[in-house]
Design an enzyme around this catalytic site. Structure first.
Site, PDB file in Angstrom:
ATOM      1  N   PHE A  36       0.764  -1.172  -0.265  1.00 61.72           N
ATOM      2  CA  PHE A  36       0.104   0.024   0.095  1.00 61.72           C
ATOM      3  C   PHE A  36       0.597   0.999   0.134  1.00 61.72           C
ATOM      4  CE2 PHE A  36      -3.209   3.216   2.001  1.00 61.72           C
ATOM      5  CZ  PHE A  36      -4.164   3.416   0.908  1.00 61.72           C
ATOM      6  N   ASP A  48       2.890  -5.344   7.794  1.00 62.48           N
ATOM      7  CA  ASP A  48       1.407  -5.338   7.578  1.00 62.48           C
ATOM      8  C   ASP A  48       0.871  -6.140   6.826  1.00 62.48           C
ATOM      9  OD1 ASP A  48      -0.648  -3.007   6.447  1.00 62.48           O
ATOM     10  OD2 ASP A  48       0.495  -1.430   5.727  1.00 62.48           O
TER      11      ASP A  48
END
Lengths: 401, 401
Positions: free
Chosen positions: B117, B188
Site C-alpha cells: 500500500f 503490515d
C-alpha cells in the site's frame, strides 16, 4: 475594558457539567459541550452506520481535517487554509520540527527550554537521534532562551505558555529574534489555543502546533493541529509523508508527491468520530471573541489569586503576578500539593497536580464565572485553613494524571 | 471441513446494516456493530461528561491502548502483552521500520514490493530521507521479493495481503528467509487482521502493524496497532518517542526513558472516543474463531468467483485462483471498472474501485453469508450483461475513495 460582545452566560449553558463540580481543569481536559453527544451519535449511527464507506464523500469526512483546522485557525491568528487537524500533538511536534530543519540546511541545533512540556523534548530527541550524531537538542532555562538564540540555531521550539506555571513567552519578540539569527520557530500552543489571543500571522511565526482537548473542549483524545506559514507551506517536504498528505491519495502512486500547502501535513486516516466531537466543541467557540475571553480570563485569575492569597498563606503563587505574563491558568506551590489537590477534588473543586509541588487551576470563561471562582476559593480556604489535606487517603493515591 | 464453532448468524445479528445493502466493502471500512453506538455514547456522556479529567483513571482510558491491543493480539497470533493500539497505520509503519533499522546497524536498505500500500512506501521514503543519503528504499515486484533478500537488506517490509488483488505473501517463509540473511521483518496486516489467521509468534515475525477500521470494524478513523516481538520489545528505542511511551509519563522528566516493552510504542494521548467504538467491535470478535472465519471466507469467495465467472465473461479475475494464496477479498479487472462499481453501488452492492481497473469485493463472514453472495452475484450479472455501467453519470463521478 471595552464592552464584551461574547455572551458568557450563553456559552456556559452549552456545557454539561456534573452537579456540584467546580471544574478548574479545562486546561487539561475541557468538559463536554452539550451538542457533542448528539453530534457524535449522528456520526456513528447516521454516517458510519448508514453511509458506510460512502461517508468519506457524502458526510464530508475527508474534508474535515482542513475545515476544522480553519475554524481553529481563526482563534490563533492563522491565515485561512493554513491549519489542519490530525494525529496527536507529539506527532505534530515531530512533523513541524522535522520540516523546519529541512528549511534550515547546514544548521544542527534545536533550541528549547526546560519549561517545555516533556513530550516536545522527547519527540525532538528521537527525531535528532535518527538524523545522526551531529544534531543537538539544546535545552536552557526559559529566561535564558533569548540570549541562547545564536546563529547555530536551526529551530527555536517553545511552548508559548508553560504547562506548570502558566508563564508566557513573548512570541512576537522571540520569533523576531530567531529570524534575525536565521532560525525558524515552532510554537506549541497547547496552553494558548482558546486560552488567550494568538496572532501567528502577525508574529510572523513559521510553524505552530497544538491540541484540541484542553481549552478547545474537543474531548479526550481529540486530534491535534498544525500550522505552517504560507511562505513555507509549499516548500516543506514532510518527514511523516503519509498517503493523505499526497497530492492524489487515491491515485495510489508508488512515489510520494506532497499535496498542496497545509494538506501535505495530513498523514493517515483521520479520526472521524473524534472530529465529530471537536466540531460540536468549535460551535461554542464560534460564539466567542478571543479578546473577550482574554479579558474575562484575566478578571477570573485576578479574583482567584487575590482570594487564595488572602485566605491561604501556605500557598505560594507559582504563576507570574502580572496577568500579561501568564496564560489562563494559575498555579500555587505547596509541598503537600498532591494531597491538597485530592482533598479539593473530594470537595468538588477539580484542578490538577504537576510534580513536584504544583497545584494547577485553569480558568475557562466559556463555562467558569466569577461565582464559580468565589465558591472554589472558599473551598480551598477551608481545605488549607483546616488542614483537610492531612489525610493518609489523599497522600497514597496512585498518581496517574 | 471441521464443524464450525462460530455462530455466524449470531454475529451477523450484531451489525446494523442499512436496508437493501449488500456490503462487500468491509475490507475497506467495516460496518457499525450495534453495540458500538451505545458504547460510544457511554464514553461521551458518562465518562467524558461526568468523570471529566478523572476518566483517565476511573474509566480506564489510560490502560485501553494495551487492553485493546491484547484483544487484537489474540486474532493475529501475538504473545499477550505485545500489541498496543494508537495513532494511524502510517505512523505505526514509521515506528516499526525506524525501530527495525536501529536493530540492524550497518545495513541501509529497506526492501518492499510494488504491491505494498503506497503509504507504507511513502512513510519509509520520508524516514530514510531524514536518516541521510546512504539509506535506500528498494521496491521490487512481489514475486521478486524472495530473491531480493540479500545480506544488504536491513528490513523487509511487506503487506501480507495485497490491497488490490488479495494476493497473499508467505509470511513464515519470507520471515525465515529474511532472518537467514540477517534482516528483520515488518509485516503490515491491514488486510490480514480479522481476514485470515495470522501467526506472528509462530512465524517468528519481528514487527507487525495494522489498522482496525477494516475487517475489525472499529469505525472510521479507528486507531492502528503495532506488535513488537518479545525478543525486541525491551531493546528498541522508538523514533517517535512520545510521553505516553515514557517509563513514567507523569513524572514529567526532561529526558526520555522508554517504557516497559510494547508500552514504549505509545506516543501521544489516545483517542478515547474511537477506542470506545473499537472496544464494542472487538466484542463481536470475541465470539469468533479465526479458523472458522477463514473457512467461511473461503467458502464465500469460491462461491463468488464461480458465480461471477459463470455470468460475466468481461470480468477478469485479478485475485489468485487458489484460495490459499489470497486473503479475504476478490478483485476483478475491467476497463470500465469505475463506472461498473458505481452502477453496483447504485443497486446496493457496495464494493470499491482501485485504479486503474480493479473492482474489489471484500468477504467478511461476521456479517456476510452465502445468501448475500448469491444476491450480489445476481446484481453484478445484471449490471454486466445489460451494460448498466454504460451511463455517463457513473463515469464522471468524483473519485474520492
Amino acid at each position: 475594558m471595552r464592552g464584551l460582545m461574547t455572551d458568557f452566560a450563553a456559552t456556559k449553558a452549552m456545557f454539561d457539567l456534573p452537579q456540584g463540580v467546580l471544574y478548574l481543569d479545562g486546561n487539561s481536559l475541557g468538559p463536554l459541550p452539550r451538542a457533542a453527544a448528539a453530534r457524535v451519535q449522528q456520526a456513528v449511527t447516521d454516517e458510519w452506520g448508514q453511509l458506510l464507506i460512502t461517508g468519506w464523500n457524502k458526510a464530508g469526512w475527508m474534508a474535515q481535517p482542513s475545515e476544522l483546522g480553519d475554524r481553529i485557525g481563526r482563534l490563533i491568528g492563522a491565515e485561512p487554509g493554513h491549519v489542519v487537524t490530525g494525529d496527536t500533538l507529539s506527532i505534530k511536534v515531530y512533523q513541524a520540527v522535522a520540516s523546519a530543519l529541512e528549511l534550515t540546511p547546514g544548521r544542527k541545533v534545536v533550541l528549547s527550554d526546560n519549561g517545555n512540556f516533556p513530550t516536545d523534548l522527547y519527540m525532538v530527541e528521537g527525531l535528532l537521534r535518527s538524523m545522526g550524531p551531529d544534531y543537538e537538542l539544546r535545552v536552557v532555562a526559559p529566561e535564558a532562551v533569548e540570549a541562547a538564540i545564536t546563529d547555530e540555531i536551526a529551530v527555536l521550539m517553545l511552548t508559548e505558555v508553560d504547562y506548570r506555571t502558566g508563564r508566557k513567552h513573548d512570541m512576537a519578540a522571540l520569533t523576531a529574534r530567531a529570524h534575525a539569527a536565521g532560525a525558524l520557530t515552532v510554537w506549541d500552543l497547547a496552553h494558548s489555543a482558546g486560552a488567550l489571543p494568538v496572532d501567528l500571522a502577525g508574529c510572523d511565526a513559521d510553524f505552530a502546533v497544538g491540541c484540541t482537548y484542553k481549552y478547545l473542549n474537543g474531548g479526550p483524545g481529540a486530534p491535534a493541529f498544525i500550522y505552517v506559514a504560507p511562505r513555507h507551506a509549499d516548500q516543506v517536504r514532510p518527514a511523516l509523508s503519509g498517503w493523505l498528505g499526497h497530492q492524489a491519495p487515491f491515485a495510489f502512486d508508488l512515489d510520494y508527491r506532497p499535496g498542496a500547502g497545509i494538506e501535505r501535513m495530513r498523514v493517515g486516516t483521520p479520526p472521524v468520530i473524534q472530529m465529530a466531537a471537536l466540531s460540536a466543541a468549535l460551535d461554542v467557540w464560534d460564539m466567542a471573541d478571543m479578546a473577550d475571553v482574554r479579558a474575562k480570563s484575566i478578571e477570573l485569575t485576578e479574583l482567584f489569586i487575590a482570594g487564595v492569597e488572602a485566605a491561604c498563606p501556605d500557598l505560594e503563587l507559582a504563576s507570574p503576578r502580572d496577568p500579561a505574563q501568564r496564560g489562563s491558568q494559575v498555579s500555587f506551590r505547596f509541598a503537600e500539593g498532591y494531597a491538597a489537590m485530592q482533598a479539593l477534588i473530594a470537595r468538588g473543586v477539580i484542578g490538577d497536580f504537576r510534580a513536584p509541588d504544583i497545584m494547577r487551576f485553569g480558568f475557562t470563561p466559556l463555562f467558569i464565572d466569577a461565582g464559580d471562582v468565589k465558591a472554589a476559593v472558599a473551598i480551598i480556604a477551608d481545605v488549607m485553613q483546616n488542614r483537610l489535606w492531612d489525610n493518609p487517603e489523599y497522600k497514597t493515591r496512585a498518581r496517574v494524571t
